[in-house]
Structure formats: structure tokens, C-alpha cells
Motif scaffolding. Structure first.
Motif, PDB file in Angstrom:
ATOM      1  N   ILE A  62       0.868  -1.175   0.000  1.00 29.78           N
ATOM      2  CA  ILE A  62       0.000   0.000   0.000  1.00 29.78           C
ATOM      3  C   ILE A  62       0.903   1.223   0.000  1.00 29.78           C
ATOM      4  O   ILE A  62       1.764   1.371   0.869  1.00 29.78           O
ATOM      5  CB  ILE A  62      -0.928   0.014   1.232  1.00 29.78           C
ATOM      6  N   ARG A  63       0.697   2.077  -0.998  1.00 30.52           N
ATOM      7  CA  ARG A  63       1.557   3.257  -1.140  1.00 30.52           C
ATOM      8  C   ARG A  63       0.747   4.409  -1.724  1.00 30.52           C
ATOM      9  O   ARG A  63      -0.333   4.200  -2.286  1.00 30.52           O
ATOM     10  CB  ARG A  63       2.743   2.926  -2.033  1.00 30.52           C
ATOM     11  N   PRO A  64       1.275   5.639  -1.605  1.00 31.36           N
ATOM     12  CA  PRO A  64       0.588   6.778  -2.225  1.00 31.36           C
ATOM     13  C   PRO A  64       0.519   6.614  -3.744  1.00 31.36           C
ATOM     14  O   PRO A  64       1.468   6.140  -4.378  1.00 31.36           O
ATOM     15  CB  PRO A  64       1.455   7.975  -1.840  1.00 31.36           C
ATOM     16  N   ALA A  65      -0.592   7.017  -4.307  1.00 29.59           N
ATOM     17  CA  ALA A  65      -0.760   6.983  -5.756  1.00 29.59           C
ATOM     18  C   ALA A  65       0.166   8.008  -6.404  1.00 29.59           C
ATOM     19  O   ALA A  65       0.424   9.079  -5.848  1.00 29.59           O
ATOM     20  CB  ALA A  65      -2.209   7.288  -6.123  1.00 29.59           C
ATOM     21  N   VAL A  66       0.655   7.656  -7.584  1.00 24.24           N
ATOM     22  CA  VAL A  66       1.471   8.563  -8.395  1.00 24.24           C
ATOM     23  C   VAL A  66       0.839   8.643  -9.784  1.00 24.24           C
ATOM     24  O   VAL A  66      -0.029   7.839 -10.143  1.00 24.24           O
ATOM     25  CB  VAL A  66       2.943   8.089  -8.486  1.00 24.24           C
ATOM     26  N   LEU A  67       1.282   9.603 -10.562  1.00 25.78           N
ATOM     27  CA  LEU A  67       0.700   9.812 -11.884  1.00 25.78           C
ATOM     28  C   LEU A  67       0.680   8.542 -12.730  1.00 25.78           C
ATOM     29  O   LEU A  67      -0.292   8.278 -13.445  1.00 25.78           O
ATOM     30  CB  LEU A  67       1.443  10.927 -12.626  1.00 25.78           C
ATOM     31  N   ALA A  68       1.726   7.748 -12.649  1.00 24.22           N
ATOM     32  CA  ALA A  68       1.805   6.525 -13.451  1.00 24.22           C
ATOM     33  C   ALA A  68       0.718   5.512 -13.092  1.00 24.22           C
ATOM     34  O   ALA A  68       0.440   4.609 -13.877  1.00 24.22           O
ATOM     35  CB  ALA A  68       3.188   5.892 -13.294  1.00 24.22           C
ATOM     36  N   ASP A  69       0.077   5.654 -11.931  1.00 25.01           N
ATOM     37  CA  ASP A  69      -0.977   4.730 -11.503  1.00 25.01           C
ATOM     38  C   ASP A  69      -2.344   5.083 -12.077  1.00 25.01           C
ATOM     39  O   ASP A  69      -3.270   4.263 -12.036  1.00 25.01           O
ATOM     40  CB  ASP A  69      -1.112   4.745  -9.967  1.00 25.01           C
ATOM     41  N   LEU A  70      -2.496   6.285 -12.570  1.00 20.25           N
ATOM     42  CA  LEU A  70      -3.830   6.789 -12.873  1.00 20.25           C
ATOM     43  C   LEU A  70      -4.518   6.091 -14.038  1.00 20.25           C
ATOM     44  O   LEU A  70      -5.748   5.997 -14.063  1.00 20.25           O
ATOM     45  CB  LEU A  70      -3.790   8.302 -13.084  1.00 20.25           C
ATOM     46  N   GLU A  71      -3.774   5.556 -14.977  1.00 20.81           N
ATOM     47  CA  GLU A  71      -4.416   4.804 -16.054  1.00 20.81           C
ATOM     48  C   GLU A  71      -5.089   3.555 -15.489  1.00 20.81           C
ATOM     49  O   GLU A  71      -6.234   3.230 -15.838  1.00 20.81           O
ATOM     50  CB  GLU A  71      -3.407   4.432 -17.138  1.00 20.81           C
ATOM     51  N   ALA A  72      -4.409   2.863 -14.595  1.00 22.50           N
ATOM     52  CA  ALA A  72      -4.994   1.671 -13.966  1.00 22.50           C
ATOM     53  C   ALA A  72      -6.167   2.058 -13.072  1.00 22.50           C
ATOM     54  O   ALA A  72      -7.198   1.363 -13.053  1.00 22.50           O
ATOM     55  CB  ALA A  72      -3.933   0.920 -13.171  1.00 22.50           C
ATOM     56  N   VAL A  73      -6.033   3.148 -12.330  1.00 25.52           N
ATOM     57  CA  VAL A  73      -7.128   3.632 -11.486  1.00 25.52           C
ATOM     58  C   VAL A  73      -8.354   3.927 -12.351  1.00 25.52           C
ATOM     59  O   VAL A  73      -9.471   3.507 -12.038  1.00 25.52           O
ATOM     60  CB  VAL A  73      -6.686   4.881 -10.689  1.00 25.52           C
ATOM     61  N   ALA A  74      -8.140   4.633 -13.455  1.00 25.97           N
ATOM     62  CA  ALA A  74      -9.250   4.967 -14.360  1.00 25.97           C
ATOM     63  C   ALA A  74      -9.906   3.710 -14.919  1.00 25.97           C
ATOM     64  O   ALA A  74     -11.134   3.631 -15.026  1.00 25.97           O
ATOM     65  CB  ALA A  74      -8.743   5.863 -15.485  1.00 25.97           C
ATOM     66  N   GLU A  75      -9.107   2.714 -15.242  1.00 24.88           N
ATOM     67  CA  GLU A  75      -9.636   1.462 -15.797  1.00 24.88           C
ATOM     68  C   GLU A  75     -10.469   0.704 -14.757  1.00 24.88           C
ATOM     69  O   GLU A  75     -11.554   0.189 -15.061  1.00 24.88           O
ATOM     70  CB  GLU A  75      -8.489   0.590 -16.286  1.00 24.88           C
ATOM     71  N   ILE A  76      -9.972   0.647 -13.528  1.00 30.12           N
ATOM     72  CA  ILE A  76     -10.716  -0.024 -12.458  1.00 30.12           C
ATOM     73  C   ILE A  76     -12.057   0.663 -12.245  1.00 30.12           C
ATOM     74  O   ILE A  76     -13.115   0.030 -12.231  1.00 30.12           O
ATOM     75  CB  ILE A  76      -9.899  -0.050 -11.142  1.00 30.12           C
ATOM     76  N   TYR A  77     -12.030   1.969 -12.113  1.00 30.06           N
ATOM     77  CA  TYR A  77     -13.255   2.714 -11.830  1.00 30.06           C
ATOM     78  C   TYR A  77     -14.226   2.653 -13.002  1.00 30.06           C
ATOM     79  O   TYR A  77     -15.438   2.548 -12.808  1.00 30.06           O
ATOM     80  CB  TYR A  77     -12.906   4.152 -11.472  1.00 30.06           C
ATOM     81  N   ALA A  78     -13.713   2.679 -14.221  1.00 28.67           N
ATOM     82  CA  ALA A  78     -14.572   2.621 -15.409  1.00 28.67           C
ATOM     83  C   ALA A  78     -15.423   1.359 -15.401  1.00 28.67           C
ATOM     84  O   ALA A  78     -16.590   1.385 -15.812  1.00 28.67           O
ATOM     85  CB  ALA A  78     -13.733   2.701 -16.681  1.00 28.67           C
ATOM     86  N   TYR A  79     -14.859   0.258 -14.936  1.00 30.60           N
ATOM     87  CA  TYR A  79     -15.632  -0.979 -14.848  1.00 30.60           C
ATOM     88  C   TYR A  79     -16.866  -0.765 -13.964  1.00 30.60           C
ATOM     89  O   TYR A  79     -17.985  -1.129 -14.331  1.00 30.60           O
ATOM     90  CB  TYR A  79     -14.780  -2.127 -14.301  1.00 30.60           C
ATOM     91  N   TYR A  80     -16.672  -0.178 -12.786  1.00 29.25           N
ATOM     92  CA  TYR A  80     -17.776   0.011 -11.844  1.00 29.25           C
ATOM     93  C   TYR A  80     -18.787   1.042 -12.341  1.00 29.25           C
ATOM     94  O   TYR A  80     -19.987   0.879 -12.123  1.00 29.25           O
ATOM     95  CB  TYR A  80     -17.232   0.366 -10.459  1.00 29.25           C
ATOM     96  N   VAL A  81     -18.300   2.076 -13.013  1.00 27.24           N
ATOM     97  CA  VAL A  81     -19.210   3.069 -13.586  1.00 27.24           C
ATOM     98  C   VAL A  81     -20.092   2.419 -14.642  1.00 27.24           C
ATOM     99  O   VAL A  81     -21.311   2.615 -14.668  1.00 27.24           O
ATOM    100  CB  VAL A  81     -18.430   4.254 -14.198  1.00 27.24           C
ATOM    101  N   SER A  82     -19.504   1.620 -15.498  1.00 27.70           N
ATOM    102  CA  SER A  82     -20.224   1.042 -16.638  1.00 27.70           C
ATOM    103  C   SER A  82     -21.099  -0.158 -16.290  1.00 27.70           C
ATOM    104  O   SER A  82     -22.120  -0.377 -16.940  1.00 27.70           O
ATOM    105  CB  SER A  82     -19.224   0.628 -17.720  1.00 27.70           C
ATOM    106  N   HIS A  83     -20.711  -0.927 -15.283  1.00 28.83           N
ATOM    107  CA  HIS A  83     -21.372  -2.213 -15.050  1.00 28.83           C
ATOM    108  C   HIS A  83     -22.107  -2.355 -13.722  1.00 28.83           C
ATOM    109  O   HIS A  83     -22.727  -3.401 -13.497  1.00 28.83           O
ATOM    110  CB  HIS A  83     -20.347  -3.352 -15.156  1.00 28.83           C
ATOM    111  N   THR A  84     -22.014  -1.365 -12.833  1.00 28.58           N
ATOM    112  CA  THR A  84     -22.623  -1.513 -11.510  1.00 28.58           C
ATOM    113  C   THR A  84     -23.348  -0.238 -11.109  1.00 28.58           C
ATOM    114  O   THR A  84     -23.259   0.790 -11.785  1.00 28.58           O
ATOM    115  CB  THR A  84     -21.558  -1.826 -10.424  1.00 28.58           C
TER     116      THR A  84
END
Length: 174
Positions: free
Chosen positions: A8-30
Motif C-alpha cells: 500500500i503506497r501513495p498513488a502517483v501519476l503513473a498509476d492513474l491509467e490503472a485507477v481509471a480502468e478499475i473505476y470505469a468498470y464500476y461506472v459502466s457495469h454496476t
């Protein structure tokens, strides 16, 4: 995956594509988020910058260099009197659920919010018939604070939300 494998670590800019992908799943399907359009990576960068500017945590669960989930605390409401109250958000990659990772993220988020001077944390849980989020928050000392009926409309149905609350400081007066 076992939970100890995740860092567990602080998020950095390089993480945001994965963050966006994870959240997009929940926005679209739940219905667990009331957003209807997934935020772009650029919008996630603004969110990361805003939270950093407020001194609030945005954490990722890193599993062998891959973002398996994330958690952050954002302002509960925009009015100044609420400035010591935050709302938590915890999302896991769909293939990483049910293994305790949400608890590891919440366990790391709580003390960081207290260290940032926050006094209360609110969880807003969409009533989807899945009790996992409620159970997670109960394990960490959150108490039921209320229910809002039919406040969201998504995927063709009205959705209720349950509110849960937890003090972040030992002193109830802050």
C-alpha cells in the motif's frame, strides 16, 4: 493473491491509467457509484492533485507493480464547516475482490486521514444487495448513520444509499 503480497503506497501519476480502468468498470457495469461516465485519466490527475493539495490520502494497492485497487478520502461536502469530515472511496480491480484487499486499503487510509487533521469519515454505500462494503466498514468501527431512499437512478432503477460514520480521533471533541 494473499493480502500481504500487496504494497500500500501513495498513488502517483503513473498509476492513474490503472485507477481509471478499475473505476470505469464500476461506472459502466454496476450501481455502486452514481457516476455515469467514467472519468478520464486527465480528470483523475485533477482529483489526485486536488486531494494532495488538501493533504488527503490517495493510496493504491500495488501487487508486483500492478495496481490491484485504490482508496482515497475526499471532502464530504463543499461547505467550510465540513472541512474536517471526509468520505472514503475504495475500489478493487474486478478480479481482485473478496481477498481482503479492501480491508488492507481501509486500514491504511484511516490513520492517514486522522494525521491529516480529519475528525470523521463517512461511507456512502449504494444498496445493491451486496453486503460486502457494509461488512467491511462495520469491521473497522463504522456505525449506521442513516439511509437515503431512491436518491440515485442508474441502469434503469432507483437506488438507495446507506450512510455509515466513524470517528477518526479518540477525542469526540476533535
Amino acid at each position: 493473491m494473499t493480502v500481504p503480497e500487496a504494497v500500500i503506497r501513495p498513488a502517483v501519476l503513473a498509476d492513474l491509467e490503472a485507477v481509471a480502468e478499475i473505476y470505469a468498470y464500476y461506472v459502466s457495469h454496476t450501481v455502486i457509484t452514481f457516476e455515469q461516465t467514467p472519468p478520464t485519466v486527465a480528470e483523475w490527475r485533477l482529483r489526485l492533485d486536488d486531494l494532495a493539495g488538501r493533504g488527503l490520502p490517495f493510496l493504491v494497492a500495488d501487487l508486483d507493480g500492478e495496481v490491484a485497487g485504490y482508496a482515497y478520502a475526499g471532502p464530504w461536502r463543499p461547505k467550510p464547516a465540513y472541512r474536517h469530515t471526509v468520505e472514503d472511496s475504495i475500489y478493487l480491480a474486478p478480479d481482485r475482490t473478496g481477498r481482503g484487499l479492501g480491508g488492507v486499503l481501509l486500514d491504511a487510509l484511516l490513520p492517514r486521514c486522522a494525521q491529516a487533521g480529519m475528525r470523521q469519515m463517512i461511507a456512502v454505500i449504494a444498496d445493491t444487495g451486496n453486503a460486502a462494503s457494509t461488512a467491511l466498514h462495520k469491521r473497522f468501527g463504522f456505525a449506521h448513520a442513516g439511509r437515503l431512499n431512491g436518491v440515485g437512478y442508474k441502469h434503469g432503477r432507483w437506488i438507495d444509499t446507506d450512510l455509515m460514520q466513524r470517528a477518526l480521533t479518540a477525542d469526540p471533541n476533535g
